[in-house]
Enzyme design. Structure first.
Site, PDB file in Angstrom:
ATOM      1  N   ASN A 140       0.151  -5.665 -11.934  1.00 41.32           N
ATOM      2  CA  ASN A 140       1.136  -6.238 -11.552  1.00 41.32           C
ATOM      3  C   ASN A 140       1.133  -6.804 -10.427  1.00 41.32           C
ATOM      4  O   ASN A 140       1.168  -6.935  -9.756  1.00 41.32           O
ATOM      5  CB  ASN A 140       1.997  -4.397 -10.473  1.00 41.32           C
ATOM      6  CG  ASN A 140       3.139  -4.721  -9.267  1.00 41.32           C
ATOM      7  OD1 ASN A 140       3.452  -5.608 -10.144  1.00 41.32           O
ATOM      8  ND2 ASN A 140       3.828  -3.113  -9.668  1.00 41.32           N
ATOM      9  N   LYS A 146      -1.344  -6.093  -8.169  1.00 44.60           N
ATOM     10  CA  LYS A 146      -2.022  -4.499  -7.992  1.00 44.60           C
ATOM     11  C   LYS A 146      -2.841  -4.748  -9.591  1.00 44.60           C
ATOM     12  O   LYS A 146      -2.135  -4.659 -10.431  1.00 44.60           O
ATOM     13  CB  LYS A 146      -1.569  -3.845  -7.754  1.00 44.60           C
ATOM     14  CG  LYS A 146      -0.560  -3.639  -6.861  1.00 44.60           C
ATOM     15  CD  LYS A 146       0.020  -2.642  -6.533  1.00 44.60           C
ATOM     16  CE  LYS A 146       1.699  -2.814  -4.713  1.00 44.60           C
ATOM     17  NZ  LYS A 146       2.669  -2.640  -4.870  1.00 44.60           N
ATOM     18  N   ARG A 169       3.569  -4.909 -15.774  1.00 46.70           N
ATOM     19  CA  ARG A 169       4.853  -4.677 -15.676  1.00 46.70           C
ATOM     20  C   ARG A 169       6.120  -5.863 -14.980  1.00 46.70           C
ATOM     21  O   ARG A 169       5.305  -7.109 -14.845  1.00 46.70           O
ATOM     22  CB  ARG A 169       4.660  -4.043 -13.684  1.00 46.70           C
ATOM     23  CG  ARG A 169       6.394  -3.911 -12.880  1.00 46.70           C
ATOM     24  CD  ARG A 169       5.953  -3.622 -11.228  1.00 46.70           C
ATOM     25  NE  ARG A 169       7.379  -3.613 -10.799  1.00 46.70           N
ATOM     26  CZ  ARG A 169       7.700  -3.623  -9.857  1.00 46.70           C
ATOM     27  NH1 ARG A 169       6.893  -4.392  -8.737  1.00 46.70           N
ATOM     28  NH2 ARG A 169       8.826  -3.613  -9.081  1.00 46.70           N
ATOM     29  N   HIS A 199      12.861   0.145 -10.243  1.00 44.45           N
ATOM     30  CA  HIS A 199      12.286   1.299 -10.137  1.00 44.45           C
ATOM     31  C   HIS A 199      12.239   1.808 -11.313  1.00 44.45           C
ATOM     32  O   HIS A 199      12.948   3.054 -11.333  1.00 44.45           O
ATOM     33  CB  HIS A 199      12.938   2.075  -9.057  1.00 44.45           C
ATOM     34  CG  HIS A 199      12.934   0.841  -7.988  1.00 44.45           C
ATOM     35  ND1 HIS A 199      14.202   1.452  -6.675  1.00 44.45           N
ATOM     36  CD2 HIS A 199      12.276   0.577  -7.022  1.00 44.45           C
ATOM     37  CE1 HIS A 199      13.428   0.803  -5.643  1.00 44.45           C
ATOM     38  NE2 HIS A 199      13.177   0.320  -5.923  1.00 44.45           N
ATOM     39  N   ASN A 254      10.077   1.989   0.478  1.00 43.54           N
ATOM     40  CA  ASN A 254      10.561   0.226   1.034  1.00 43.54           C
ATOM     41  C   ASN A 254      11.086   0.153   0.178  1.00 43.54           C
ATOM     42  O   ASN A 254      13.214  -0.193   1.121  1.00 43.54           O
ATOM     43  CB  ASN A 254       9.248  -0.999   0.887  1.00 43.54           C
ATOM     44  CG  ASN A 254       8.233  -0.417   2.414  1.00 43.54           C
ATOM     45  OD1 ASN A 254       8.166   0.213   3.519  1.00 43.54           O
ATOM     46  ND2 ASN A 254       7.274  -1.025   1.905  1.00 43.54           N
ATOM     47  N   GLY A 255      11.238  -0.109  -1.033  1.00 43.47           N
ATOM     48  CA  GLY A 255      13.167  -0.289  -1.058  1.00 43.47           C
ATOM     49  C   GLY A 255      13.507   1.281  -2.341  1.00 43.47           C
ATOM     50  O   GLY A 255      12.599   1.825  -2.198  1.00 43.47           O
ATOM     51  N   ARG A 315      16.601  -3.520   3.995  1.00 45.87           N
ATOM     52  CA  ARG A 315      17.947  -3.642   2.978  1.00 45.87           C
ATOM     53  C   ARG A 315      19.176  -3.247   3.375  1.00 45.87           C
ATOM     54  O   ARG A 315      18.690  -1.762   3.952  1.00 45.87           O
ATOM     55  CB  ARG A 315      17.524  -4.039   1.686  1.00 45.87           C
ATOM     56  CG  ARG A 315      16.535  -5.226   1.587  1.00 45.87           C
ATOM     57  CD  ARG A 315      16.290  -5.039  -0.244  1.00 45.87           C
ATOM     58  NE  ARG A 315      14.933  -4.328  -0.893  1.00 45.87           N
ATOM     59  CZ  ARG A 315      14.599  -4.001  -1.639  1.00 45.87           C
ATOM     60  NH1 ARG A 315      15.367  -4.081  -2.668  1.00 45.87           N
ATOM     61  NH2 ARG A 315      13.127  -4.622  -1.819  1.00 45.87           N
ATOM     62  N   GLY A 373      10.124  10.122  -0.055  1.00 44.82           N
ATOM     63  CA  GLY A 373      10.986  10.621  -0.643  1.00 44.82           C
ATOM     64  C   GLY A 373       9.722  11.763  -0.437  1.00 44.82           C
ATOM     65  O   GLY A 373      10.168  12.929  -0.249  1.00 44.82           O
ATOM     66  N   GLU A 374       8.070  11.540  -1.208  1.00 45.76           N
ATOM     67  CA  GLU A 374       6.975  12.272  -1.302  1.00 45.76           C
ATOM     68  C   GLU A 374       6.687  12.945   0.744  1.00 45.76           C
ATOM     69  O   GLU A 374       6.139  13.848   0.469  1.00 45.76           O
ATOM     70  CB  GLU A 374       6.175  11.709  -1.714  1.00 45.76           C
ATOM     71  CG  GLU A 374       5.964  11.696  -2.933  1.00 45.76           C
ATOM     72  CD  GLU A 374       6.149  10.706  -3.257  1.00 45.76           C
ATOM     73  OE1 GLU A 374       4.098  10.554  -3.369  1.00 45.76           O
ATOM     74  OE2 GLU A 374       5.707   9.581  -4.805  1.00 45.76           O
ATOM     75  N   ASN A 375       7.252  12.069   1.315  1.00 46.45           N
ATOM     76  CA  ASN A 375       6.255  12.487   2.440  1.00 46.45           C
ATOM     77  C   ASN A 375       7.234  12.570   4.079  1.00 46.45           C
ATOM     78  O   ASN A 375       6.491  13.339   4.898  1.00 46.45           O
ATOM     79  CB  ASN A 375       5.554  11.276   3.469  1.00 46.45           C
ATOM     80  CG  ASN A 375       4.346  11.099   2.519  1.00 46.45           C
ATOM     81  OD1 ASN A 375       3.097  12.119   1.997  1.00 46.45           O
ATOM     82  ND2 ASN A 375       4.729   9.508   1.350  1.00 46.45           N
ATOM     83  N   GLU A 389       4.303   4.853 -10.738  1.00 42.45           N
ATOM     84  CA  GLU A 389       4.324   4.017 -11.555  1.00 42.45           C
ATOM     85  C   GLU A 389       2.900   3.019 -12.728  1.00 42.45           C
ATOM     86  O   GLU A 389       3.544   2.606 -13.697  1.00 42.45           O
ATOM     87  CB  GLU A 389       4.818   2.533 -11.147  1.00 42.45           C
ATOM     88  CG  GLU A 389       6.279   3.117 -10.177  1.00 42.45           C
ATOM     89  CD  GLU A 389       6.781   2.227  -9.057  1.00 42.45           C
ATOM     90  OE1 GLU A 389       6.305   2.488  -8.034  1.00 42.45           O
ATOM     91  OE2 GLU A 389       7.097   1.888  -9.295  1.00 42.45           O
TER      92      GLU A 389
HETATM   93  P1  ADP Z   1       6.429   0.771  -1.929  1.00 45.43           P
HETATM   94  O1  ADP Z   1       8.666   0.766  -1.972  1.00 45.43           O
HETATM   95  O2  ADP Z   1       5.812  -0.327  -1.274  1.00 45.43           O
HETATM   96  O3  ADP Z   1       5.620   0.094  -3.183  1.00 45.43           O
HETATM   97  P2  ADP Z   1       5.542   3.028  -0.616  1.00 45.43           P
HETATM   98  O4  ADP Z   1       6.400   4.014  -2.017  1.00 45.43           O
HETATM   99  O5  ADP Z   1       4.685   3.513  -0.086  1.00 45.43           O
HETATM  100  O6  ADP Z   1       6.385   1.694  -0.581  1.00 45.43           O
HETATM  101  O7  ADP Z   1       6.768   3.630   1.036  1.00 45.43           O
HETATM  102  C1  ADP Z   1       6.148   2.890   1.716  1.00 45.43           C
HETATM  103  C2  ADP Z   1       7.237   3.834   3.126  1.00 45.43           C
HETATM  104  O8  ADP Z   1       6.985   5.123   2.990  1.00 45.43           O
HETATM  105  C3  ADP Z   1       7.408   3.737   4.456  1.00 45.43           C
HETATM  106  O9  ADP Z   1       8.529   3.178   5.513  1.00 45.43           O
HETATM  107  C4  ADP Z   1       6.537   4.890   4.347  1.00 45.43           C
HETATM  108  O10 ADP Z   1       6.825   4.259   6.240  1.00 45.43           O
HETATM  109  C5  ADP Z   1       7.188   5.820   3.981  1.00 45.43           C
HETATM  110  N1  ADP Z   1       5.778   6.761   4.652  1.00 45.43           N
HETATM  111  C6  ADP Z   1       4.557   6.935   3.909  1.00 45.43           C
HETATM  112  N2  ADP Z   1       3.979   8.103   4.614  1.00 45.43           N
HETATM  113  C7  ADP Z   1       4.495   9.056   4.919  1.00 45.43           C
HETATM  114  C8  ADP Z   1       5.116   9.982   5.888  1.00 45.43           C
HETATM  115  N3  ADP Z   1       4.027  10.551   6.207  1.00 45.43           N
HETATM  116  N4  ADP Z   1       6.133   9.817   6.486  1.00 45.43           N
HETATM  117  C9  ADP Z   1       7.004   9.319   6.591  1.00 45.43           C
HETATM  118  N5  ADP Z   1       7.203   8.390   6.352  1.00 45.43           N
HETATM  119  C10 ADP Z   1       5.869   7.672   5.100  1.00 45.43           C
END
Ligand code: ADP
Length: 398
Positions: A7, A14, A90, A179, A211-212, A241, A332-334, A384
């Site tokens: 990527n 990456k 990618r 995405h 981030n997006g 954004r 979404g995951e965290n 991805e």
């Molecule tokens: P990218 O689009 O750069 O691939 P990621 O999917 O890694 O981004 O997501 C980045 C976002 O995930 C950031 O806003 C970060 O704060 C958030 N994030 C990561 N870990 C946590 C967490 N434990 N709780 C809440 N937000 C999190």
């Protein structure tokens, strides 16, 4: 088969070396600050991690460094660079020409180049990565996986803008979506998971919050609508954004407040979203401040969740029903908090969150809806790079 997934960004590469079809990650890492005398390259295999800071003037040197690490006597994972049979790249924009993954040919490279006008910040760097990889991994088959390809199944009523038609016909101005590898990956995982439990997976909504951020409606595995459009700017509130905004604001900024068009673009893409609302773009900082009572951060979280809710409602209407929603990517995951804000008071769509399950983290699929929730709520980690390897494997082993 060993597949190297690449990527390539403007100053980053990456990479992941993945063994297919068993999907094992052999090694992975990242180069940052290409063009600097103090570029950083990281390398990880299993629990072992290392990094070097060195002069990496360009992508060619960067990829040669990756190759060197992969073949290193002490820490390397391959004996010969020809062990890498496929390199999967990618590529952000495939325009309307590419609805699928493609093997690299001269024509494909020319098409990627001609699509640079639609993705000036990405396609030129992606192409550079391909050309450099062709020089370094001379025996490998190069494959390109497009972010936009997954959305080529959208019907015209979803991708066309209500502006004079000739702009689409002559200038390709329409929604493309982004995405795609992530939405495809998690939707397929969700389908397998739900069908294994005799559930339906015909009407899904996948929500990528990194981030997006973007959201996709899927009918029988195909994207039928998506929140990002011509560029990656529309829809949900993102890290920096704005997402959806009335175009009148843009003209007010230009005509009344003296902004240039480029300044407005910069403002909406880099200074808005959660950053513009709170001064922070990392969700962890925003959540922490909200917990401490910061009103701006609390409101920004509410606004963010409210925007997602509205899209879920719209897409449930477009699908005429809902089997499951899927949260993925960093936030979404965290972020259990954001998921809770989104899923609160959504019983009209059959969504009922189990707050205890929502609070638990899982590296695998986590079903966080209650036992009697009509539509399921899932958290599925995206991958991805693995999706790119899967698609590259599929097309080269035919
Ligand atoms: P990218 O689009 O750069 O691939 P990621 O999917 O890694 O981004 O997501 C980045 C976002 O995930 C950031 O806003 C970060 O704060 C958030 N994030 C990561 N870990 C946590 C967490 N434990 N709780 C809440 N937000 C999190």
């Amino acid at each position: 088969m060993k597949i190297l997934v690449i990527n390539s960004g403007s100053s980053t590469i990456k990479y992941q070396l993945i063994e297919m079809p068993n999907q094992a990650v052999i090694a992975k890492g990242l180069i940052e600050r290409i063009g600097s005398k103090e570029a950083k390259i990281t390398f990880q295999k299993g629990d072992f991690k290392t990094h070097k800071v060195l002069d990496i003037p360009d992508h060619q040197t960067g990829l040669a460094q990756i190759n060197q690490l992969l073949m290193d006597d002490q820490i390397g994972v391959i004996a010969n660079k020809d062990d890498i049979e496929v390199v999967g790249h990618r590529v952000v924009h495939g325009g309307k020409s590419f609805s699928k993954t493609a093997k690299v040919t001269q024509n494909v490279k020319e098409a990627i180049k001609s699509l640079s006008a639609l993705a000036p910040l990405h396609n030129p760097h992606n192409l550079k990565g391909i050309e450099v990889a062709e020089n370094v991994f001379t025996k490998a088959q190069q494959v390109v996986v497009f972010d936009t390809a997954f959305f080529q199944s959208m019907p015209q009523k979803a991708y066309q803008y209500a502006i004079p038609k000739h702009l689409m016909e002559e200038h390709d101005i329409r929604a493309y979506g982004f995405h795609g590898t992530s939405h495809k990956y998690v939707s397929e995982k969700a389908k397998t998971f739900l069908e294994a439990k005799n559930g339906s997976a015909s009407k899904l909504i996948t929500i990528h919050l990194g981030n997006g951020c973007s959201i996709t409606a899927l009918k029988d595995g195909l994207a039928i609508d998506h929140s990002l459009g011509f560029g990656p700017a529309n829809g949900l509130i993102m890290g920096t954004r704005a997402g959806d905004i009335d175009q009148s604001v843009i003209f007010y900024l230009i005509n009344q407040l003296g902004y240039s068009a480029d300044e407005v673009n910069e403002l909406l893409l880099k200074e808005s979203g959660m950053l513009g609302l709170t001064g922070h773009n990392d969700m962890r900082d925003i959540q922490k401040k909200a917990e401490e009572g910061d009103k701006n951060c609390q409101l920004a979280l509410d606004m963010n969740a409210y925007r997602i809710k509205k899209y879920i409602g719209a897409y449930a209407a477009a699908l005429n029903g809902l089997d499951a929603i899927v949260f993925t990517a960093g936030i979404g995951e965290n972020s259990a908090l954001l998921r809770e804000l989104v899923c609160k008071d959504m019983d009209v769509l059959g969504l009922e969150l189990d707050t205890t399950k929502n609070g638990k983290h899982s590296a695998e699929i986590n079903e966080i809806s209650t036992a009697h929730s009509k539509a399921k709520i899932l958290v599925i980690p995206t991958n991805e790079e693995l999706e790119i390897a899967k698609q590259a494997f599929e097309i080269t082993s035919k």
